[in-house]
Design a protein around this motif. Sequence first.
Motif, PDB file in Angstrom:
ATOM      1  N   SER A  89     -11.172  -4.251   6.759  1.00 21.29           N
ATOM      2  CA  SER A  89     -12.168  -4.248   7.829  1.00 21.29           C
ATOM      3  C   SER A  89     -11.919  -3.020   8.688  1.00 21.29           C
ATOM      4  O   SER A  89     -10.862  -2.402   8.591  1.00 21.29           O
ATOM      5  CB  SER A  89     -11.990  -5.545   8.618  1.00 21.29           C
ATOM      6  N   THR A 138     -14.982  -9.198   4.033  1.00 18.57           N
ATOM      7  CA  THR A 138     -14.659 -10.556   3.581  1.00 18.57           C
ATOM      8  C   THR A 138     -15.891 -11.457   3.462  1.00 18.57           C
ATOM      9  O   THR A 138     -15.829 -12.482   2.802  1.00 18.57           O
ATOM     10  CB  THR A 138     -13.679 -11.215   4.567  1.00 18.57           C
ATOM     11  N   ALA A 210     -20.716 -13.280  11.541  1.00 20.25           N
ATOM     12  CA  ALA A 210     -20.174 -11.911  11.477  1.00 20.25           C
ATOM     13  C   ALA A 210     -20.568 -11.060  12.672  1.00 20.25           C
ATOM     14  O   ALA A 210     -20.102  -9.937  12.826  1.00 20.25           O
ATOM     15  CB  ALA A 210     -20.538 -11.201  10.172  1.00 20.25           C
ATOM     16  N   GLU A 211     -21.460 -11.570  13.534  1.00 22.31           N
ATOM     17  CA  GLU A 211     -21.859 -10.832  14.733  1.00 22.31           C
ATOM     18  C   GLU A 211     -22.337 -11.844  15.764  1.00 22.31           C
ATOM     19  O   GLU A 211     -22.696 -12.965  15.420  1.00 22.31           O
ATOM     20  CB  GLU A 211     -22.979  -9.838  14.395  1.00 22.31           C
ATOM     21  N   PRO A 212     -22.333 -11.451  17.043  1.00 21.13           N
ATOM     22  CA  PRO A 212     -22.789 -12.394  18.065  1.00 21.13           C
ATOM     23  C   PRO A 212     -24.291 -12.661  17.972  1.00 21.13           C
ATOM     24  O   PRO A 212     -25.055 -11.764  17.606  1.00 21.13           O
ATOM     25  CB  PRO A 212     -22.453 -11.684  19.386  1.00 21.13           C
ATOM     26  N   ASN A 231     -23.878 -21.542  12.925  1.00 23.80           N
ATOM     27  CA  ASN A 231     -23.023 -20.410  13.263  1.00 23.80           C
ATOM     28  C   ASN A 231     -21.689 -20.537  12.522  1.00 23.80           C
ATOM     29  O   ASN A 231     -21.052 -21.587  12.552  1.00 23.80           O
ATOM     30  CB  ASN A 231     -22.780 -20.431  14.785  1.00 23.80           C
ATOM     31  N   ILE A 232     -21.268 -19.463  11.893  1.00 21.62           N
ATOM     32  CA  ILE A 232     -19.954 -19.441  11.241  1.00 21.62           C
ATOM     33  C   ILE A 232     -19.169 -18.261  11.798  1.00 21.62           C
ATOM     34  O   ILE A 232     -19.721 -17.183  12.008  1.00 21.62           O
ATOM     35  CB  ILE A 232     -20.077 -19.381   9.706  1.00 21.62           C
ATOM     36  N   GLY A 234     -15.392 -15.955  11.866  1.00 22.11           N
ATOM     37  CA  GLY A 234     -14.137 -15.632  11.208  1.00 22.11           C
ATOM     38  C   GLY A 234     -13.817 -14.169  11.392  1.00 22.11           C
ATOM     39  O   GLY A 234     -14.618 -13.409  11.926  1.00 22.11           O
ATOM     40  N   LEU A 235     -12.625 -13.803  10.985  1.00 24.96           N
ATOM     41  CA  LEU A 235     -12.252 -12.386  11.002  1.00 24.96           C
ATOM     42  C   LEU A 235     -11.246 -12.138   9.889  1.00 24.96           C
ATOM     43  O   LEU A 235     -10.455 -13.029   9.539  1.00 24.96           O
ATOM     44  CB  LEU A 235     -11.709 -11.946  12.367  1.00 24.96           C
ATOM     45  N   SER A 236     -11.312 -10.943   9.338  1.00 27.06           N
ATOM     46  CA  SER A 236     -10.481 -10.612   8.179  1.00 27.06           C
ATOM     47  C   SER A 236      -9.012 -10.877   8.442  1.00 27.06           C
ATOM     48  O   SER A 236      -8.305 -11.403   7.586  1.00 27.06           O
ATOM     49  CB  SER A 236     -10.652  -9.147   7.808  1.00 27.06           C
ATOM     50  N   ASP A 300     -11.749 -11.501  20.892  1.00 27.94           N
ATOM     51  CA  ASP A 300     -13.001 -12.248  21.078  1.00 27.94           C
ATOM     52  C   ASP A 300     -12.834 -13.225  22.237  1.00 27.94           C
ATOM     53  O   ASP A 300     -11.807 -13.902  22.344  1.00 27.94           O
ATOM     54  CB  ASP A 300     -13.345 -13.052  19.805  1.00 27.94           C
ATOM     55  N   VAL A 321     -18.991 -16.922  20.581  1.00 27.52           N
ATOM     56  CA  VAL A 321     -18.217 -15.808  21.130  1.00 27.52           C
ATOM     57  C   VAL A 321     -19.039 -15.158  22.241  1.00 27.52           C
ATOM     58  O   VAL A 321     -20.194 -14.795  22.045  1.00 27.52           O
ATOM     59  CB  VAL A 321     -17.869 -14.791  20.028  1.00 27.52           C
ATOM     60  N   ARG A 324     -16.300  -9.292  23.922  1.00 21.55           N
ATOM     61  CA  ARG A 324     -15.046  -8.738  23.441  1.00 21.55           C
ATOM     62  C   ARG A 324     -14.275  -8.154  24.612  1.00 21.55           C
ATOM     63  O   ARG A 324     -14.870  -7.749  25.595  1.00 21.55           O
ATOM     64  CB  ARG A 324     -15.323  -7.608  22.433  1.00 21.55           C
ATOM     65  N   MET A 328     -15.193  -2.671  20.796  1.00 22.18           N
ATOM     66  CA  MET A 328     -15.733  -2.792  19.438  1.00 22.18           C
ATOM     67  C   MET A 328     -17.208  -3.184  19.488  1.00 22.18           C
ATOM     68  O   MET A 328     -17.593  -4.096  20.192  1.00 22.18           O
ATOM     69  CB  MET A 328     -14.953  -3.841  18.640  1.00 22.18           C
ATOM     70  N   ILE A 330     -20.561  -4.334  17.111  1.00 18.81           N
ATOM     71  CA  ILE A 330     -20.858  -4.875  15.791  1.00 18.81           C
ATOM     72  C   ILE A 330     -22.287  -4.481  15.450  1.00 18.81           C
ATOM     73  O   ILE A 330     -23.229  -4.848  16.143  1.00 18.81           O
ATOM     74  CB  ILE A 330     -20.653  -6.399  15.744  1.00 18.81           C
ATOM     75  N   ASN A 335     -18.062  -3.924  11.974  1.00 16.50           N
ATOM     76  CA  ASN A 335     -17.339  -3.560  13.192  1.00 16.50           C
ATOM     77  C   ASN A 335     -17.254  -2.046  13.317  1.00 16.50           C
ATOM     78  O   ASN A 335     -16.879  -1.367  12.366  1.00 16.50           O
ATOM     79  CB  ASN A 335     -15.926  -4.126  13.155  1.00 16.50           C
TER      80      ASN A 335
HETATM   81  P1  ADP Z   1     -16.538 -10.810   9.307  1.00 16.25           P
HETATM   82  O1  ADP Z   1     -16.873 -10.231   7.976  1.00 16.25           O
HETATM   83  O2  ADP Z   1     -16.327 -12.286   9.279  1.00 16.25           O
HETATM   84  O3  ADP Z   1     -17.438 -10.364  10.397  1.00 16.25           O
HETATM   85  P2  ADP Z   1     -14.648  -8.886  10.339  1.00 16.25           P
HETATM   86  O4  ADP Z   1     -13.172  -8.950  10.317  1.00 16.25           O
HETATM   87  O5  ADP Z   1     -15.350  -7.716   9.757  1.00 16.25           O
HETATM   88  O6  ADP Z   1     -15.083 -10.236   9.648  1.00 16.25           O
HETATM   89  O7  ADP Z   1     -15.180  -9.045  11.826  1.00 16.25           O
HETATM   90  C1  ADP Z   1     -14.659 -10.039  12.645  1.00 16.25           C
HETATM   91  C2  ADP Z   1     -15.288  -9.982  14.019  1.00 16.25           C
HETATM   92  O8  ADP Z   1     -16.696 -10.216  13.910  1.00 16.25           O
HETATM   93  C3  ADP Z   1     -14.785 -11.071  14.928  1.00 16.25           C
HETATM   94  O9  ADP Z   1     -13.579 -10.719  15.559  1.00 16.25           O
HETATM   95  C4  ADP Z   1     -15.939 -11.216  15.901  1.00 16.25           C
HETATM   96  O10 ADP Z   1     -15.889 -10.214  16.904  1.00 16.25           O
HETATM   97  C5  ADP Z   1     -17.145 -10.960  15.025  1.00 16.25           C
HETATM   98  N1  ADP Z   1     -17.738 -12.224  14.563  1.00 16.25           N
HETATM   99  C6  ADP Z   1     -17.565 -12.842  13.387  1.00 16.25           C
HETATM  100  N2  ADP Z   1     -18.286 -13.983  13.342  1.00 16.25           N
HETATM  101  C7  ADP Z   1     -18.922 -14.098  14.525  1.00 16.25           C
HETATM  102  C8  ADP Z   1     -19.818 -15.054  15.107  1.00 16.25           C
HETATM  103  N3  ADP Z   1     -20.222 -16.126  14.451  1.00 16.25           N
HETATM  104  N4  ADP Z   1     -20.239 -14.833  16.373  1.00 16.25           N
HETATM  105  C9  ADP Z   1     -19.839 -13.744  17.066  1.00 16.25           C
HETATM  106  N5  ADP Z   1     -19.025 -12.802  16.576  1.00 16.25           N
HETATM  107  C10 ADP Z   1     -18.562 -12.973  15.320  1.00 16.25           C
END
Ligand code: ADP
Length: 431
Positions: A89, A138, A210-212, A231-232, A234-236, A300, A321, A324, A328, A330, A335
Amino acid sequence: MLHPEIETMSREGIRELQSKRLQETVRRVYENVPFYQKAFQEIGLEPGDIKSVDDLSKLPFTVKQDLRDNYPFDLFAVPKSELVRVHASSGTTGKPIVVGYTQNDINNWADLMARCFAMAGATKDDTVQIAYGYGLFTGGLGCHYGAERLGATVVPISGGNTKRQLMLMQDFGTTVLACTPSYALYLAEEAVHMGIDLPASQLRIGVFGAEPWSDNMRKELENKMGIDAYNIYGLSEVIGPGVSMECQCKNGMHINEDYFIAEVVDPETLEPLPYGQKGELVFTSLLKEAFPVIRYRTRDISVLIEEKCDCGRTFVRMERVAGRTDDMLIIRGVNVFPSQIESVLLAIGETEPHYQLVVDRKGAMDDLEIWVEVSDKMFSDEIRRLEELERKLRNEIQSVLGISAKIKLVEPRTIPRSEGKAKRIVDKREL
Ligand code: ADP
Ligand code: K
Ligand code: ZN
């Protein structure tokens, strides 16, 4: 519910399970990762000092910089021959953040993601179109293995190719769409242009992250697509998607507490905060073999919700979330750190060191413009040279960050100077 015996476990049961797995994780990192061993020794901590989740706050924090310093594989707790996969990432500069998985890690992640899809109401009878990017991110492969583990029919189409997405969605009878919320909105708008009636299609569930995004965006997506949108999160660094997931109550995301311990800390003092208070999310992994993390500071901002959920699950929930603690951005799920863009500009060296990132949402899609000053001499030069420079910058940004950006070369002294911290980001997107 896919794992009812775990998802509805008593709080006491969860505590015991977490305590046992925490002890194992602490021992694993102490014995196998010099970075952690040193960090523990510096504060006089022995693995045996950690007996339960109550001892969590004795452990040191881990931050993104630690991952950079140990690039690429020095935080791994297994020999390289045990790895079956790596993902990466964006880091804050040129080098990415690298994470690894053993076969057990991949299996666990698949179970976890299968549980997440089931939380949204998906079953083996569903057809899941995965429009998250496949590759080093991921998102794509994480969802892929989970939906397969559930027994659903997976359409691994990856991101982009919007017309084809919509065609296959209809032809294959896609029932579940997994992608970023902004791409979902783009798909919905394209469908209208193409005369496709998505609400009348078989599509019924969206798994978006993956984003807000906001609750208003949820309503819009649900209406435009005729779905329930979940809403799902996660982070790498922690595993990828599936750290937490909304249930059908749509009232915060349940943290998968058999895999992770969540804390919220004050980002200034780093003191752990009680449930209900807003702060920085911190995660400790409990089962990971290749890349365990101890108190990883996510940057986050969120709140942990203790109240029992109507769905019957006992896992604590986290709110959406709320922002930040770092800079960062998104952009379309990817990211992006201003410092990465700065290093590209400096490496090319044909512009002035004054730049600004202007982010907007044109229709559904995030749009990144990089405004950068060029010298007086350059600006009065031939148009062709400026265009060439623009192209060069655009290509380099694309190859380093993996996203497209518009480059706008501007006259000297047009980007506002600031007396304190430079204002690098103008974010016009509304949530
Ligand atoms: P992903 O592929 O799951 O986005 P990354 O590691 O590239 O994984 O990015 C992780 C970051 O993306 C998190 O720290 C957070 O800031 C943001 N993110 C992931 N999922 C969400 C969500 N559902 N809502 C808000 N932000 C999110
Ligand atoms: K992201
Ligand atoms: Zn619930």
